[in-house]
Design a protein around this motif. Structure first.
Motif, PDB file in Angstrom:
ATOM      1  N   UNK A   1      26.576  40.524  70.824  1.00  0.00           N
ATOM      2  CA  UNK A   1      26.672  39.573  71.933  1.00  0.00           C
ATOM      3  C   UNK A   1      26.105  38.218  71.522  1.00  0.00           C
ATOM      4  N   UNK A   2      24.996  38.243  70.785  1.00  0.00           N
ATOM      5  CA  UNK A   2      24.419  36.986  70.281  1.00  0.00           C
ATOM      6  C   UNK A   2      25.412  36.269  69.372  1.00  0.00           C
TER       7      UNK A   2
ATOM      8  N   UNK B   1      36.356  24.758  66.797  1.00  0.00           N
ATOM      9  CA  UNK B   1      37.347  25.636  66.177  1.00  0.00           C
ATOM     10  C   UNK B   1      37.295  25.581  64.653  1.00  0.00           C
ATOM     11  N   UNK B   2      37.145  24.392  64.081  1.00  0.00           N
ATOM     12  CA  UNK B   2      37.124  24.300  62.616  1.00  0.00           C
ATOM     13  C   UNK B   2      35.912  25.027  62.024  1.00  0.00           C
ATOM     14  N   UNK B   3      34.789  25.008  62.725  1.00  0.00           N
ATOM     15  CA  UNK B   3      33.620  25.738  62.246  1.00  0.00           C
ATOM     16  C   UNK B   3      33.786  27.247  62.471  1.00  0.00           C
ATOM     17  N   UNK B   4      34.498  27.629  63.534  1.00  0.00           N
ATOM     18  CA  UNK B   4      34.792  29.043  63.741  1.00  0.00           C
ATOM     19  C   UNK B   4      35.618  29.575  62.574  1.00  0.00           C
ATOM     20  N   UNK B   5      36.611  28.797  62.138  1.00  0.00           N
ATOM     21  CA  UNK B   5      37.447  29.211  61.001  1.00  0.00           C
ATOM     22  C   UNK B   5      36.603  29.364  59.738  1.00  0.00           C
TER      23      UNK B   5
ATOM     24  N   UNK C   1      31.394  31.354  69.763  1.00  0.00           N
ATOM     25  CA  UNK C   1      32.243  30.664  70.733  1.00  0.00           C
ATOM     26  C   UNK C   1      31.746  29.266  71.058  1.00  0.00           C
ATOM     27  N   UNK C   2      30.483  28.996  70.786  1.00  0.00           N
ATOM     28  CA  UNK C   2      29.934  27.658  71.030  1.00  0.00           C
ATOM     29  C   UNK C   2      30.315  26.677  69.922  1.00  0.00           C
TER      30      UNK C   2
END
Length: 96
Positions: A67-68, A78-82, A74-75
């Motif tokens: 969950x953490x 998008x480019x950092x999520x990738x 999600x915070x």
């Protein structure tokens, strides 16, 4: 099946009274923990494993690691999520 609390406590040379003091509880509570069946705890542990979390995750009030991670992920933009996904895939591939 009983817990091994008494066995481990005694092996460490700690009295029931001392353990109760350290845990801020009563001797009677420690006695109950030592003498009760562990079947509920075993079932919780099995449930935790089935859910991919720890027993502590089930009984604590803190969020699970997953969950953490999800909240932090999600915070991110998008480019950092990738980038995080690429890194995770790379690390997972190294473990195989």
């Amino acid at each position: 099946m009983k817990t091994r609390l008494r066995e481990i406590r005694e092996a460490k040379g700690i009295s029931q009274r001392e353990l109760a003091r350290r845990l801020n509880t009563s001797n009677a509570s420690i006695s109950r923990l030592e003498n009760e069946e562990a079947s509920a705890l075993i079932k919780l542990d099995r449930a935790a494993r089935e859910l991919g979390v720890t027993l502590y995750d089930l009984i604590s009030d803190r969020p699970t690691i997953a969950a953490d991670m999800e909240r932090l992920f999600l915070a991110l933009p998008v480019e950092q999520q990738r980038a995080v996904l690429d890194l995770a895939r790379s690390l997972a591939a190294q473990q195989r």
